[in-house]
Scaffold this motif. Structure first.
Motif, PDB file in Angstrom:
ATOM      1  N   GLY A 163     123.229 -48.444  52.256  1.00 37.14           N
ATOM      2  CA  GLY A 163     124.414 -49.041  51.658  1.00 37.14           C
ATOM      3  C   GLY A 163     124.502 -48.918  50.155  1.00 37.14           C
ATOM      4  N   ASN A 164     123.488 -48.303  49.535  1.00 34.33           N
ATOM      5  CA  ASN A 164     123.466 -48.171  48.074  1.00 34.33           C
ATOM      6  C   ASN A 164     123.592 -46.720  47.648  1.00 34.33           C
ATOM      7  N   LEU A 165     123.963 -46.530  46.409  1.00 33.46           N
ATOM      8  CA  LEU A 165     123.955 -45.191  45.824  1.00 33.46           C
ATOM      9  C   LEU A 165     122.514 -44.772  45.527  1.00 33.46           C
ATOM     10  N   ARG A 166     122.288 -43.488  45.475  1.00 35.60           N
ATOM     11  CA  ARG A 166     120.977 -42.988  45.084  1.00 35.60           C
ATOM     12  C   ARG A 166     120.737 -43.350  43.622  1.00 35.60           C
ATOM     13  N   GLU A 167     119.515 -43.784  43.320  1.00 34.55           N
ATOM     14  CA  GLU A 167     119.187 -44.192  41.958  1.00 34.55           C
ATOM     15  C   GLU A 167     117.916 -43.500  41.481  1.00 34.55           C
ATOM     16  N   TRP A 168     117.849 -43.334  40.194  1.00 33.40           N
ATOM     17  CA  TRP A 168     116.678 -42.753  39.570  1.00 33.40           C
ATOM     18  C   TRP A 168     115.544 -43.766  39.531  1.00 33.40           C
ATOM     19  N   VAL A 169     114.300 -43.305  39.749  1.00 34.29           N
ATOM     20  CA  VAL A 169     113.131 -44.173  39.767  1.00 34.29           C
ATOM     21  C   VAL A 169     112.170 -43.837  38.623  1.00 34.29           C
ATOM     22  N   ALA A 170     111.837 -42.543  38.462  1.00 37.14           N
ATOM     23  CA  ALA A 170     110.828 -42.161  37.477  1.00 37.14           C
ATOM     24  C   ALA A 170     111.034 -40.707  37.081  1.00 37.14           C
ATOM     25  N   VAL A 171     110.538 -40.356  35.895  1.00 35.77           N
ATOM     26  CA  VAL A 171     110.617 -38.987  35.396  1.00 35.77           C
ATOM     27  C   VAL A 171     109.311 -38.619  34.722  1.00 35.77           C
ATOM     28  N   ILE A 172     108.946 -37.337  34.831  1.00 35.68           N
ATOM     29  CA  ILE A 172     107.816 -36.795  34.073  1.00 35.68           C
ATOM     30  C   ILE A 172     108.235 -35.447  33.514  1.00 35.68           C
ATOM     31  N   THR A 173     108.011 -35.250  32.220  1.00 37.26           N
ATOM     32  CA  THR A 173     108.373 -33.989  31.586  1.00 37.26           C
ATOM     33  C   THR A 173     107.264 -32.965  31.772  1.00 37.26           C
ATOM     34  N   SER A 174     107.531 -31.740  31.388  1.00 36.48           N
ATOM     35  CA  SER A 174     106.498 -30.702  31.473  1.00 36.48           C
ATOM     36  C   SER A 174     105.340 -31.017  30.530  1.00 36.48           C
ATOM     37  N   GLY A 175     105.595 -31.805  29.519  1.00 36.43           N
ATOM     38  CA  GLY A 175     104.541 -32.197  28.584  1.00 36.43           C
ATOM     39  C   GLY A 175     103.811 -33.468  28.964  1.00 36.43           C
ATOM     40  N   GLY A 176     104.225 -34.084  30.070  1.00 30.49           N
ATOM     41  CA  GLY A 176     103.520 -35.261  30.560  1.00 30.49           C
ATOM     42  C   GLY A 176     104.115 -36.599  30.149  1.00 30.49           C
ATOM     43  N   TYR A 177     105.221 -36.576  29.418  1.00 31.29           N
ATOM     44  CA  TYR A 177     105.878 -37.845  29.086  1.00 31.29           C
ATOM     45  C   TYR A 177     106.470 -38.453  30.345  1.00 31.29           C
ATOM     46  N   THR A 178     106.314 -39.774  30.502  1.00 32.32           N
ATOM     47  CA  THR A 178     106.836 -40.451  31.682  1.00 32.32           C
ATOM     48  C   THR A 178     107.749 -41.608  31.298  1.00 32.32           C
ATOM     49  N   ASN A 179     108.663 -41.928  32.186  1.00 25.82           N
ATOM     50  CA  ASN A 179     109.524 -43.082  32.008  1.00 25.82           C
ATOM     51  C   ASN A 179     109.928 -43.589  33.382  1.00 25.82           C
ATOM     52  N   TYR A 180     110.254 -44.894  33.428  1.00 26.77           N
ATOM     53  CA  TYR A 180     110.487 -45.528  34.718  1.00 26.77           C
ATOM     54  C   TYR A 180     111.702 -46.442  34.653  1.00 26.77           C
ATOM     55  N   ALA A 181     112.344 -46.608  35.802  1.00 31.13           N
ATOM     56  CA  ALA A 181     113.371 -47.618  35.925  1.00 31.13           C
ATOM     57  C   ALA A 181     112.729 -48.992  35.754  1.00 31.13           C
ATOM     58  N   ASP A 182     113.463 -49.916  35.186  1.00 29.29           N
ATOM     59  CA  ASP A 182     112.914 -51.244  34.928  1.00 29.29           C
ATOM     60  C   ASP A 182     112.393 -51.897  36.202  1.00 29.29           C
ATOM     61  N   SER A 183     113.036 -51.620  37.321  1.00 33.61           N
ATOM     62  CA  SER A 183     112.676 -52.277  38.576  1.00 33.61           C
ATOM     63  C   SER A 183     111.294 -51.872  39.092  1.00 33.61           C
ATOM     64  N   VAL A 184     110.762 -50.759  38.615  1.00 29.41           N
ATOM     65  CA  VAL A 184     109.461 -50.285  39.105  1.00 29.41           C
ATOM     66  C   VAL A 184     108.420 -50.189  38.008  1.00 29.41           C
ATOM     67  N   LYS A 185     108.809 -50.439  36.784  1.00 29.30           N
ATOM     68  CA  LYS A 185     107.893 -50.306  35.642  1.00 29.30           C
ATOM     69  C   LYS A 185     106.689 -51.219  35.839  1.00 29.30           C
ATOM     70  N   GLY A 186     105.501 -50.663  35.633  1.00 28.65           N
ATOM     71  CA  GLY A 186     104.276 -51.432  35.795  1.00 28.65           C
ATOM     72  C   GLY A 186     103.724 -51.408  37.209  1.00 28.65           C
ATOM     73  N   ARG A 187     104.519 -50.929  38.171  1.00 29.26           N
ATOM     74  CA  ARG A 187     104.070 -50.872  39.561  1.00 29.26           C
ATOM     75  C   ARG A 187     103.944 -49.439  40.077  1.00 29.26           C
ATOM     76  N   PHE A 188     104.792 -48.546  39.589  1.00 34.33           N
ATOM     77  CA  PHE A 188     104.810 -47.155  40.042  1.00 34.33           C
ATOM     78  C   PHE A 188     104.268 -46.243  38.948  1.00 34.33           C
ATOM     79  N   THR A 189     103.624 -45.149  39.368  1.00 32.50           N
ATOM     80  CA  THR A 189     103.113 -44.154  38.430  1.00 32.50           C
ATOM     81  C   THR A 189     103.470 -42.757  38.929  1.00 32.50           C
ATOM     82  N   ILE A 190     104.135 -41.987  38.083  1.00 32.21           N
ATOM     83  CA  ILE A 190     104.476 -40.601  38.417  1.00 32.21           C
ATOM     84  C   ILE A 190     103.457 -39.666  37.773  1.00 32.21           C
ATOM     85  N   SER A 191     103.118 -38.604  38.474  1.00 33.79           N
ATOM     86  CA  SER A 191     102.197 -37.605  37.932  1.00 33.79           C
ATOM     87  C   SER A 191     102.568 -36.245  38.512  1.00 33.79           C
ATOM     88  N   ARG A 192     101.998 -35.189  37.937  1.00 36.37           N
ATOM     89  CA  ARG A 192     102.282 -33.850  38.436  1.00 36.37           C
ATOM     90  C   ARG A 192     101.042 -32.982  38.334  1.00 36.37           C
TER      91      ARG A 192
END
Length: 115
Positions: free
Chosen positions: A42-71
């Motif tokens: 019932g919801n629109l797709r939303e962004w959760v996390a991003v990682i750049t080619s250089g390793g910079y990461t950022n997170y949606a406020d709703s998951v910050k501190g709980r989720f970790t993205i890596s590559r």
């Protein structure tokens, strides 16, 4: 041709953990920022996390501190480590480039958080 295949979803109790994987093929991976996205019923797709080619990461406020993205460049893979899961994290999770490209969406992987 770009192909993204997500895996690792499942049923987990509140407070539990899951690790999602995304296998990427094609030219997308080596230079692109990669993101995780999710869509709850019932919801629109939303962004959760991003990682750049250089390793910079950022997170949606709703998951910050709980989720970790890596590559892993050697494996052309992106991961999402999810801890302290809540019922509101229940959704289908997708990986894509960041910003997302409409023709890159895969089938996603279902995450259900429920007791």
């Amino acid at each position: 041709q770009v192909q993204l295949v997500e895996s690792g979803g499942g049923l987990v109790q509140p407070g539990g953990s899951l690790r999602l994987s995304c296998a990427a093929s094609g030219s997308i991976f080596s230079t692109s920022s990669m993101g995780w996205y999710r869509q709850a019923p019932g919801n629109l797709r939303e962004w959760v996390a991003v990682i750049t080619s250089g390793g910079y990461t950022n997170y949606a406020d709703s998951v910050k501190g709980r989720f970790t993205i890596s590559r892993d460049f050697a494996k052309s893979a992106v991961y999402l480590e999810m801890n302290s899961l809540r019922s509101e994290d229940t959704a289908v999770y997708y990986c894509n480039s960041y910003p997302a490209q409409s023709n890159y969406w895969g089938q996603g992987t279902q995450v259900t958080v429920s007791s």
